[in-house]
Design a protein around this motif. Structure first.
Motif, short mmCIF file in Angstrom:
data_model
loop_
_atom_site.label_atom_id
_atom_site.label_comp_id
_atom_site.label_asym_id
_atom_site.label_seq_id
_atom_site.Cartn_x
_atom_site.Cartn_y
_atom_site.Cartn_z
N ASN A 180 -8.34 76.55 -6.33
CA ASN A 180 -8.96 75.23 -6.40
C ASN A 180 -8.83 74.56 -5.03
N LEU A 181 -9.92 74.46 -4.28
CA LEU A 181 -9.89 73.88 -2.94
C LEU A 181 -9.61 72.40 -2.93
N SER A 182 -9.79 71.76 -4.06
CA SER A 182 -9.52 70.32 -4.14
C SER A 182 -8.08 70.02 -4.55
N SER A 183 -7.26 71.06 -4.63
CA SER A 183 -5.87 70.86 -5.01
C SER A 183 -5.12 70.06 -3.95
N PRO A 184 -4.24 69.16 -4.32
CA PRO A 184 -3.48 68.40 -3.32
C PRO A 184 -2.58 69.29 -2.46
N ALA A 200 -4.85 70.69 0.21
CA ALA A 200 -5.16 69.61 1.15
C ALA A 200 -3.99 69.34 2.08
N LYS A 250 -3.80 72.05 4.72
CA LYS A 250 -4.84 71.86 5.73
C LYS A 250 -4.41 70.83 6.78
#
Length: 283
Positions: free
Chosen positions: A25-29, A32, A35
């Motif tokens: 899930n790229l939207s996972s905190p 993030a 990154k």
């Protein structure tokens, strides 16, 4: 198990990894946050590389200044050489101002290894010039006093300019005590070369002045001993070698100066120095 079946196993593992990557899930905190960490590390590494390049430029220009200052033993007007060295050192200080700009708001200890070779070389050049001009050792406070730069703040287009005070801002760079000591230790090698060059040009008084000055520096480093940084204790061996060569030159001048023609003194000292320390180039 056949050969074809054995070759198919790695492909299954690869397909499994690809499927697992697609399921992240790229939207996972957590993703993030990593990154953000990646961006911070990339920024730090880019800054580190820029500091290394600036340090190399400082080292090159400082060495050129030292080579220029060695001409004082063979020119009639020393002041012309000193004025030319002032211009070169001003250019070196402008390079140091770039380091100060890069380190603004940063922890200097994280980037110290990137620029310490250049700063040590600058201390060596500045102290060499100061000795030629004043016959004394420059202090750490005097070096830092020359590393205060006036920078014009850039106006933020988002409207934060009113928070900045008007006019140019002072930007300082502080040489660390360890860099200062290592630069002074390297200075002794240049003073030893200056001693041999001055004798070759018929100057008999300079070697005795340099010998006394080097003894004072050696005494100061002896008080530090093994309590200072590790690099300082390593430089102490080279300092003793330089002092020994200068004292040997003074001994030869005092005892055999009348026997050796002046134009041959430099060759005699160079050959004796090679016999005393044949591995100097390795050290």
């Amino acid at each position: 198990m056949s050969k074809r079946e054995g070759e198919g196993c790695p492909r299954k593992k690869t397909d499994g990894l690809q499927d697992r990557d697609m399921s992240v899930n790229l939207s996972s905190p957590i993703i993030a946050a990593f990154k953000v960490f990646q961006q911070e590390l990339d920024t730090k590494h880019d800054k580190y590389e820029r500091l290394v390049k600036i340090s190399r430029d400082i080292t090159i220009e400082s060495k050129r200044t030292i080579f220029l200052l060695h001409r004082v033993t063979s020119v009639p007007d020393v002041e012309d050489v000193l004025k030319e060295s002032d211009v070169k050192l001003d250019g070196v200080r402008q390079k140091i101002s770039q380091i100060a700009e890069e380190l603004r708001g940063e922890d200097i200890n994280q980037f110290h290894r990137a620029f310490t070779p250049g700063i040590q070389e600058y201390v060596e050049a500045a102290s060499f010039q100061h000795y030629i001009r004043h016959r004394t050792l420059i202090s750490l406070e005097e070096i830092n006093a020359r590393l205060v730069f006036m920078k014009t703040e850039r106006v933020d287009p988002k409207g934060s300019a009113e928070d900045l005070p008007p006019g140019p801002q002072a930007l300082t760079f502080q040489v660390t005590p360890s860099d200062y000591l290592l630069g002074v230790a390297d200075l002794t090698g240049e003073l030893m070369r200056m001693c041999i060059s001055s004798v070759g040009n018929g100057d008999i008084d300079t070697p005795f002045q340099l010998s006394q000055f080097l003894r004072q520096i050696h005494d100061g480093f002896s008080y530090i001993g093994n309590t200072g940084p590790y690099e300082v204790s390593k430089k102490l061996h080279t300092l003793r070698q330089s002092l020994g060569k200068v004292e040997d030159a003074c001994y030869t001048l005092r005892v055999r100066g009348s026997e050796i023609p002046k134009h041959m003194l430099a060759d005699v000292f160079s050959s004796r120095a090679a016999l005393i320390d044949p591995d100097e180039g390795v050290a």
